[in-house]
Design a protein around this motif. Sequence first.
Motif, PDB file in Angstrom:
ATOM      1  N   UNK A  15       0.772  -1.309   0.093  1.00 11.26           N
ATOM      2  CA  UNK A  15       0.009   0.145   0.017  1.00 11.26           C
ATOM      3  C   UNK A  15       1.053   1.219  -0.001  1.00 11.26           C
ATOM      4  N   UNK A  16       2.201   1.281   0.590  1.00 10.74           N
ATOM      5  CA  UNK A  16       2.983   2.343   0.657  1.00 10.74           C
ATOM      6  C   UNK A  16       3.870   2.143  -0.298  1.00 10.74           C
ATOM      7  N   UNK A  17       3.658   1.324  -1.378  1.00  8.37           N
ATOM      8  CA  UNK A  17       4.794   1.219  -2.349  1.00  8.37           C
ATOM      9  C   UNK A  17       5.088   2.489  -3.137  1.00  8.37           C
ATOM     10  N   UNK A  18       4.290   3.392  -3.565  1.00  6.56           N
ATOM     11  CA  UNK A  18       4.645   4.593  -4.394  1.00  6.56           C
ATOM     12  C   UNK A  18       5.337   5.365  -3.533  1.00  6.56           C
ATOM     13  N   UNK A  19       5.057   5.321  -2.389  1.00 10.56           N
ATOM     14  CA  UNK A  19       5.761   6.174  -1.323  1.00 10.56           C
ATOM     15  C   UNK A  19       7.385   5.881  -1.390  1.00 10.56           C
TER      16      UNK A  19
END
Lengths: 310, 339, 313, 282
Positions: A213-217
């Motif tokens: 879920x935090x991958x783009x960050x």
Amino acid sequence: MGVGKLLMDPLLIDLRGDRGRQRRETLVRRTFLAAAVFSVAISVAIVVSLFGEAGAFLNKIDVSQFIANGWFPRRGRFQVMALVAHSAIITGVAISVAVPLGIGSAIYLSEYARSGTRRLLKPTLEILAGVPSVVLGVFALNFITPQLVKRLFSTAETSNLLAAGLGVGILIVPLVASISEDAMRAVPDSLRQAAYGLGAKPWHVSLRVVVPAALSGIVAAIILAISRAIGETMVVALAAGNAGILSVNPLEGGITLTGAIAALAIGSDQVAGDNAAFQSLFFVGLLLFVMTFGLNIVSERFVRRYRQRY
Amino acid sequence: MRRTVGARLVIFVGLVTILAACGGATSAGTDPTANDLPGGPAGSIEVSGSSTVEPITALVQEAFASANPSVGISVEGPGTGDGFARFCAGETSVTDASRPIKASEAETCSAAGIEYVELQIAFDGLTVLTSPENAAIGCLDYHDLYALLGPESEGFDTWADADTLAAELGATHAPYPDVPMVVTAPGEESGTFDTFAELVIADIAEGRGADVTTRPDYSPEANDNVIVNNLSTNPTSLGWVGFAFFVENADMVKAIEIDGGAGCVNPSVESIADGSYPLARPLFIYVKTNDLATNTALIDFIDFYLSDDGIANVSKAGYVALPDDLLNAARSAWESASS
Amino acid sequence: MISRTAPTPDLVQAALAGRRFRLVDSLLAGGLLLSLFSSLLVLITLLADTLRTAAPVFADRGLVFVTAPLSADPAKAGVLQGIQGSLALTLFVMLIGFPLGVSAAIYLEEYATDGGFTRFITANVRNLAGVPSVVYGILGLALFVNLAGGLTNGRTIVSGGLTLTVLVLPIMIITTSEALRSVPATVREASYGVGATKWETIRHHVLPIALPTILTGTVLTVARAFGESAPLLLAGALVTNFFQPSADASVVQLITDERYTALPLVVFNWARQPQEEFVQLTAAAVVVLLVLLVSVNATTILLRDRFEMKSLR
Amino acid sequence: MISRMPAQQLSVPVEGQVGTAPNEDEGILVARDLTVHYGSFPAIKDVSMAVQPNQITALIGPSGCGKSTMLRCFNRMNDLIDSAKVTGGLTYHGVDLYGPGVDPVQVRRHIGMVFQKPNPFPKSIYANIAFGAKIAGIRSGLDELVEESLTKAALWDEVKDKLHESANALSGGQQQRLCIARAIATSPDVVLMDEPASALDPIATLRIEELMTELKQEYTIIVVTHNMQQAARVSDRTAFFNVSISEDGHRTGRLVEFDDTTTIFTNPREKSTEDYITGRFG
């Protein structure tokens, strides 16, 4: 009380507003606007100052030089490829240190650490982030090289890309950690609860729910770290050496994009004005600017993606 | 209690200012009016140039400055070439040099109306070095050095790679062992590099129509320590540094004897001072004479530099002091220029 | 109709029992903690090695090292001019960069409407914050040292200070913007509701609430400027073993006439000196640099706590 | 036959039992003097109740009365809060849920949960449903599992053509039904629902309620709701919680009354229950 009196009702006058007050508002507003516009002026100034001399440089030299014969600006040999290759090696080493350490730290801080542990360990990263790069340069030169690199690889030169890469890597660990942690903490708790509610174990929750879920960050953090590693100067200037021959062996020294700028600045060719060596400084600067600017834009896009979602 | 934002900001900036002042801000103890008061010589002296000479000049400046606090002084050592560039642009009043001014530089100076006097202040020797473990190499002549380090040696990875070129040149110590050759030496901005190119390479290179420079593919290092380190850790290394620095690290590296045509000579204070060691070079300062009438501090400074107290710093910095005749020549050159 | 009934308790017990020791979880948590500890380890190593190397300098010379001027003689060399230069540069950044950065942020957050122009400036500021500091050095060299050399007098603290100011400005704007954004909209509405103008609202309500955060961000930014060296290499700072400003120079002359250096550049220069003694001196200078940075940061925390006690939250 | 989770083996079909008067000491989940502390303050105190299988049990009460805290005890979600401490007894099929040797992770595979706000993972619809099976190590039969679960949650027809699109693209009501489908995909025994419809519009709420009634054929459902009509409409038994506020401002919830829903709404024993359901406070 007559009709005239009513027309003179103070309320009506008030609604027209106080001239002085309005004027002050406009003045304040314009002052702040000017300050904001100044920031645009800076980027224009950067681009103009870089482009002018860089253009003159390109006019003066043969671009085919960029791919062969080494980076020896004082001999009129400008193998930009060597600079880029050395920068890439250092960045590669730095990233392979900083990404596991930084993301690992971030997952621990965001998902595992209890508040006490957090209070104890988070400042470590903050202190590390505050260490000036010249200090890490000295550390790379006087500790990493003799105590680590040379002990592991006896053939390593005193100035080597590996030590510089490790130094830069240490420098960007806090950056990777803090942006990744931000991204992971932005993942709403409801998702963790949902996963636990389905009988997930902690590692499922952190690696299968939070990290994706935090991958783009996290991707943004890595890109920004690459950009920072490419732009890091002092560690490289102290520990990577000045060798202008293209070398892909991290145990040898090599001059990088930033190192080339520092080397030209220290041997103050600056005064020499219109010779190609001096102008190459601007060209390399422009290259750095374009590369990091591009990476920053890409990273910004990833950051926006996770900010928008939650 | 209410305070406006403005008041808070004032407190904030004030605190930081105090912090700055505590550390001893630049203004400490100075008074704008003190400027008008008569005292010792006032003015400013900017010195740039050779990093080799910088330690001498820095020591002289320090000694001079303690007696003349009113003089603003700065010394930097980007390299002889860069120093002349600044000197001839009128940015400095003294420049350190580890070689005489080049004709092209002199032209730039005269075009800019810069007049100057050249003063030799010391000797330095170049020392060609290898690892103490390298027993195969004990002495080299100019042809050897050209074959191993000259512009035509680019790409030679082993000593033996230079055999053909050495044979063509008639070098005395060829053929060389077939072992890797790893070269570490000062970078191109340094005067030590220029001197090596001038003393060792120039004649042969000009005869062969090559550039007066070294091979580019070596590890250039600004820090002599790193050079010595690299040379000592690699058993078949090659490089050069200034004599002063070799003396300090004589236990870590081996000096190669140099044959300048009159047999192999070991570098030493004696062989440099008596001129028998071929790779010795004079060290200079160049003083801009245009300003002498107005800048009394500059006169005082150079007077001090050439005085016994000043020139003693040459040995202190690890260089070879001038014999009396050369020192006297410098003193009289300065006297005629400054009077 | 089919229903379920309770199975025997031991069957349930068996179904609910998990492994007490979960290998994957333990390995992962251990690995993650290790990565965090390795940062701690690096930091401790760095500090320990620096202190160990620097110890003889402080043992022999004590605080004289801090108050002694630069020298080519390792036995006498101190860091005085470095400290003075760094503090002067820092002051420059604070006096110019702080008001400019806060003003720009106030415009962007409070005044600007969310149009193309605002978005352009915001994006621009964000990207400027990521430009390598050495590129700002080139800007400083081209703009402040060479082009505006008549005003800045070339390689002076003015040039260096302006370069650093320009360098930290984007960061200053971003941190201030974030502080302003965290002020709840209700505060603004309440102020407008009683008839305050925009500026009055900002001055009396928004800024006081945001100030602790702004100041924290500011001093962290200033601390960054304090440790910055690459741009100063280009913007005319001396990398040298000796220089002395004239003792007669006025403050104005010191800023506009004299050459300067900064503490990080002293570290840089000494790290490149060949003499063995300078290895210790370099470590000692690093210690001074870190101590000053820590005190700057400690001051921030003190200031922030003071302001936070007084502000609304 | 789709692949079965281990929990399924627990459920032995037996005839009879439905309609018999529930005994307060017997049930699928039985709490005895259950107390939950947050730090040193009790959030709920001395709750005793028994939940009967294949019924919908509603927990109602004013805000802060601890009904959500109570719900989270049933699958040990409170373990995730460091400061929470559970004392007293809570048995599941006679096994102490907080006893030694009980793994909260396993508990949650038998006792699933649906949350107040729909919280789909930011992945595809398919990946959301398959998550529970995947972490349980099941790799085959996922397609069937996804279809069956979505069908049970009355969502299949709406999403069958976009199973691999992001779950975030669904409407709020669809997302919540997805979350229910995700919960039942692990074949739980009990499904806990924490105000499952409070974030939804009336129509979506109605669909969720219909779904709950259908699901109780197979599952035991405990639902927290602040909506009394909802409790009256869907639940078989209702527990009314009330809150008392201590002098220093700490709220402690207590179970006031627990009975058949019709009894609670038509003929409550306690005055405070009557006050609450007639809207006099809450």
